[in-house]
Write a protein that holds these residues in place. Sequence first.
Motif, PDB file in Angstrom:
ATOM      1  N   LYS A 150       0.831  -1.208   0.000  1.00 30.64           N
ATOM      2  CA  LYS A 150       0.000   0.000   0.000  1.00 30.64           C
ATOM      3  C   LYS A 150       0.866   1.259   0.000  1.00 30.64           C
ATOM      4  O   LYS A 150       0.579   2.234  -0.703  1.00 30.64           O
ATOM      5  N   ASN A 151       1.946   1.223   0.781  1.00 30.24           N
ATOM      6  CA  ASN A 151       2.862   2.364   0.823  1.00 30.24           C
ATOM      7  C   ASN A 151       3.561   2.559  -0.514  1.00 30.24           C
ATOM      8  O   ASN A 151       3.775   3.692  -0.956  1.00 30.24           O
ATOM      9  N   LEU A 153       2.341   1.699  -3.443  1.00 30.12           N
ATOM     10  CA  LEU A 153       1.356   2.208  -4.396  1.00 30.12           C
ATOM     11  C   LEU A 153       1.107   3.702  -4.209  1.00 30.12           C
ATOM     12  O   LEU A 153       0.834   4.421  -5.173  1.00 30.12           O
ATOM     13  N   SER A 154       1.205   4.155  -2.958  1.00 23.94           N
ATOM     14  CA  SER A 154       0.993   5.585  -2.687  1.00 23.94           C
ATOM     15  C   SER A 154       2.277   6.386  -2.818  1.00 23.94           C
ATOM     16  O   SER A 154       2.311   7.579  -2.503  1.00 23.94           O
ATOM     17  N   ASN A 156       4.921   6.288  -1.078  1.00 24.39           N
ATOM     18  CA  ASN A 156       5.424   6.731   0.219  1.00 24.39           C
ATOM     19  C   ASN A 156       6.743   6.004   0.494  1.00 24.39           C
ATOM     20  O   ASN A 156       6.787   4.943   1.101  1.00 24.39           O
TER      21      ASN A 156
END
Length: 217
Positions: A150-151, A153-154, A156
């Motif tokens: 998720k990180n 993909l964002s 981050n």
Amino acid sequence: MSKIPPTIFYITGLRLYMYKFVAEVFKGEPSSKLLYGITQDFFKQYRYEQEEENEFMEGYVQMCDFVDTFSEEKELKEILSREYREIFLEKVHALERHYAPKKRSEVILKDLREVYAKKSWTIPEDFPKEEDHIAVECEFLTHLLKAMRKNLLSLNAEESEASFNFQRDFIREHILNWIPSLCSKIASETENEFYLGASKMTSGILEMDKELLTMFY
């Protein structure tokens, strides 16, 4: 994230599937979903992408070949359920505390509880309740890997690298300290091709992960 390769999203996904697979294999008597997934899942594609066999794929193929010898799922489940009970209820302890003589059990469990709490993670209801069970520790890793994806993909980068570091420390301080010994113990206590393959596959995953973690840190 200069130390993490551009292919990290794919690598993270592959590691997620691997550890989830290990968690499902060892959490209890085999389910219909697990047995179906063994011959239908993600790893078949991975197998064909490899130029040569490795321990992970050897173990996976061994499990597939065993499952494929049965035309009826009922018979297969009965055999594997009986074997699971004989191995893990009578012969082999699938708990970290039994493979870390230099640490007291309460120290291991206390550390694991603190690690899980840092990520606000609790053991899923359908898993063993022991914090140091192989299935629980591997399921926790899948939780970390999902968060890292998720990180990524964002975009981050800071959180992604922090997540990678957290995984690295957990694998070194817990997973690698005892699961290789567990795999050897399983291999010495059964002749069942399914669990022999599972132990080989797990050992291969850890070898690949150890190399990955060493390569970038």
